[in-house]
Design a protein around this motif. Structure first.
Motif, PDB file in Angstrom:
ATOM      1  N   THR A  94       3.953   3.071  -9.438  1.00 32.88           N
ATOM      2  CA  THR A  94       4.197   3.184  -8.002  1.00 32.88           C
ATOM      3  C   THR A  94       4.502   1.820  -7.402  1.00 32.88           C
ATOM      4  O   THR A  94       5.418   1.673  -6.573  1.00 32.88           O
ATOM      5  N   THR A 103       0.844  -1.203   0.000  1.00 33.87           N
ATOM      6  CA  THR A 103       0.000   0.000   0.000  1.00 33.87           C
ATOM      7  C   THR A 103       0.873   1.244   0.000  1.00 33.87           C
ATOM      8  O   THR A 103       1.910   1.289   0.670  1.00 33.87           O
ATOM      9  N   LYS A 104       0.446   2.241  -0.780  1.00 34.91           N
ATOM     10  CA  LYS A 104       1.089   3.550  -0.746  1.00 34.91           C
ATOM     11  C   LYS A 104       0.024   4.626  -0.631  1.00 34.91           C
ATOM     12  O   LYS A 104      -0.810   4.793  -1.528  1.00 34.91           O
ATOM     13  N   GLN A 105       0.042   5.318   0.492  1.00 30.97           N
ATOM     14  CA  GLN A 105      -0.889   6.420   0.748  1.00 30.97           C
ATOM     15  C   GLN A 105      -0.069   7.695   0.879  1.00 30.97           C
ATOM     16  O   GLN A 105       0.723   7.851   1.808  1.00 30.97           O
ATOM     17  N   TYR A 106      -0.227   8.604  -0.067  1.00 34.83           N
ATOM     18  CA  TYR A 106       0.498   9.873   0.002  1.00 34.83           C
ATOM     19  C   TYR A 106      -0.207  10.842   0.955  1.00 34.83           C
ATOM     20  O   TYR A 106      -1.430  10.749   1.168  1.00 34.83           O
ATOM     21  N   LYS A 107       0.558  11.756   1.511  1.00 36.78           N
ATOM     22  CA  LYS A 107      -0.009  12.740   2.434  1.00 36.78           C
ATOM     23  C   LYS A 107      -1.046  13.611   1.727  1.00 36.78           C
ATOM     24  O   LYS A 107      -0.933  13.902   0.546  1.00 36.78           O
ATOM     25  N   PRO A 160      -5.673   5.776  -1.574  1.00 31.36           N
ATOM     26  CA  PRO A 160      -4.309   5.287  -1.750  1.00 31.36           C
ATOM     27  C   PRO A 160      -3.926   5.199  -3.224  1.00 31.36           C
ATOM     28  O   PRO A 160      -4.748   4.853  -4.077  1.00 31.36           O
ATOM     29  N   ASP A 211      -3.394   0.166  -3.264  1.00 28.70           N
ATOM     30  CA  ASP A 211      -4.231  -0.247  -2.138  1.00 28.70           C
ATOM     31  C   ASP A 211      -4.194  -1.763  -1.928  1.00 28.70           C
ATOM     32  O   ASP A 211      -4.866  -2.522  -2.628  1.00 28.70           O
ATOM     33  N   GLU A 225       9.004   4.290  -0.674  1.00 25.94           N
ATOM     34  CA  GLU A 225       8.773   3.519   0.549  1.00 25.94           C
ATOM     35  C   GLU A 225       7.283   3.234   0.709  1.00 25.94           C
ATOM     36  O   GLU A 225       6.461   4.148   0.641  1.00 25.94           O
ATOM     37  N   PRO A 226       6.893   1.983   0.907  1.00 26.62           N
ATOM     38  CA  PRO A 226       5.470   1.656   1.093  1.00 26.62           C
ATOM     39  C   PRO A 226       4.930   2.251   2.391  1.00 26.62           C
ATOM     40  O   PRO A 226       5.671   2.407   3.371  1.00 26.62           O
ATOM     41  N   SER A 227       3.636   2.552   2.400  1.00 27.91           N
ATOM     42  CA  SER A 227       2.981   2.955   3.643  1.00 27.91           C
ATOM     43  C   SER A 227       2.754   1.745   4.529  1.00 27.91           C
ATOM     44  O   SER A 227       2.817   1.832   5.762  1.00 27.91           O
ATOM     45  N   SER A 228       2.483   0.608   3.902  1.00 30.85           N
ATOM     46  CA  SER A 228       2.336  -0.655   4.619  1.00 30.85           C
ATOM     47  C   SER A 228       2.482  -1.788   3.621  1.00 30.85           C
ATOM     48  O   SER A 228       2.530  -1.570   2.416  1.00 30.85           O
TER      49      SER A 228
END
Length: 364
Positions: free
Chosen positions: A55, A19-23, A28, A31, A65-68
């Motif tokens: 991504t 998962t990648k969630q940008y600020k 996401p 997801d 860097e992954p968010s999770s």
């Protein structure tokens, strides 16, 4: 090469809930994507612009860097490993070659960074250039090369370090159509010879279908379907996959009667279509998917079977003719061989029947 159903072994790539969630964003970019790639397989990440495929590739490479979630290679978690400690070779969309260096120096760069002995570098560079058929241009500046030759230099630079993973981010998008077709064959041939597990990002369905062992179709950061090219094309899991990969006639509100070997599809306002078998999940809200080549059409008469419709257009492609036929509420595309037989005139009535024994249903 491992079969489509084989269990992943040592050397495979495993992505788990990546998962990648940008600020400052609510959705996401990627997801919870999960998939396993067998050792030596060629995976295509396929989808439209902005779907999260690049991504995902960059998280595998360590550039983002992954968010999770996690990324593992050969059973080893590399999620937190820096780029230089991941055994990867990567080809970028713009090739990222050094314009002030000659071909052999570009290819040797990664080996020099790894402090490989000079004599060994010369041998490995020559082997890599011979593999991509550029050995005779080793001393030429990359700025003096054609687009296709620059692409092969980028391939040689990526494979010369003997990586565990070979990553490619839309590497053919800057080439003309004819050269792009040739490079598809070139890349696939090199990948097979090397046996490198590879991930290839593309928005081109033809590239994915012709090159990949497995395809991961993405939309809006979500993995829509993961499977072999035939799975994706013939048995799409979602409406998005059916429409994005190839042309598709999607028929809603279809009622099915009959039994195995003699299914009858009731197409509202157009009549009935008979097929021996259906695949996928059928319910009262399912959508029937029919590829244009799975239908055939002929001039309508009182004795005609099948669906009745009005011919709206006829487009000649050389070896095929594609008709658009309004059948009730559905505008159907029918693709037939241009074999010299009489064509259907625009404005005429046509009868449509199935040219295949199976129609696929997509769950609502």
């Amino acid at each position: 090469m491992p079969s489509a159903d084989s269990t992943p072994r040592a050397g495979y790539l495993s992505i788990s809930a990546l998962t990648k969630q940008y600020k400052n964003t609510s959705i996401p970019a990627v997801d919870r994507v999960s998939l396993n790639v067998d050792e030596g397989d060629f995976l295509a990440l396929l989808g439209p612009s902005g779907c999260g495929k690049t991504t995902t590739l960059r998280m595998i490479a360590g550039l983002i860097e992954p968010s999770s979630g996690s990324v593992s290679v050969q059973g080893k978690d590399i999620t937190k490993s820096p780029v230089h400690k991941r055994s990867i070779g990567m080809v970028f969309q713009n090739y990222a070659l050094f314009p002030h260096l000659d071909v052999k120096s570009n290819v040797a760069y990664g080996l020099k960074m790894r402090r490989v002995p000079k004599a060994e570098i010369a041998v490995q560079v020559q082997n890599a250039l011979d593999l991509v058929r550029l050995g005779h241009l080793a001393d030429r500046r990359v700025t003096a090369l054609s687009g296709g030759q620059q692409q092969r230099v980028a391939l040689a630079r990526a494979i010369v370090v003997n990586p565990q993973l070979f990553l490619m981010d839309e590497p053919l998008s800057n080439l003309d159509a004819k050269l792009r077709d040739a490079m598809r064959t070139e890349i696939r041939s090199i990948q097979r010879k090397m046996g490198i597990t590879s991930v290839f990002v593309t928005h081109d369905q033809d590239e994915a279908l012709t090159m990949a062992d497995k395809i991961a179709v993405m939309s809006e950061g979500v993995l829509e379907q993961f499977g072999t090219p035939s799975d994706i094309f013939e048995r799409p899991a979602t409406r998005f996959v059916a429409e994005f990969v190839g042309q598709a006639n999607l028929l809603d509100d279809i009622k099915v009667s009959g039994s195995a070997g003699n299914h009858v599809l009731d197409v509202p306002g157009a009549g009935h279509l008979s097929v021996p078998r259906i695949s996928g999940t059928y319910s009262g809200k399912s959508t029937a998917m029919v590829r244009p080549h799975q239908l055939k059409a002929h001039s309508f008469s009182s004795s005609s079977n099948g669906i009745r419709g009005d011919v709206r257009s006829a487009t000649y492609f050389g070896d095929t003719i594609q008709y658009e036929i309004q059948a009730g509420q559905n505008l159907l595309r029918v693709q037939m061989r241009a074999d010299g037989s009489p064509t259907l005139a625009v404005g005429s009535e046509a009868a449509i029947t199935a040219a295949t024994d199976t129609i696929h249903f997509i769950a609502a």
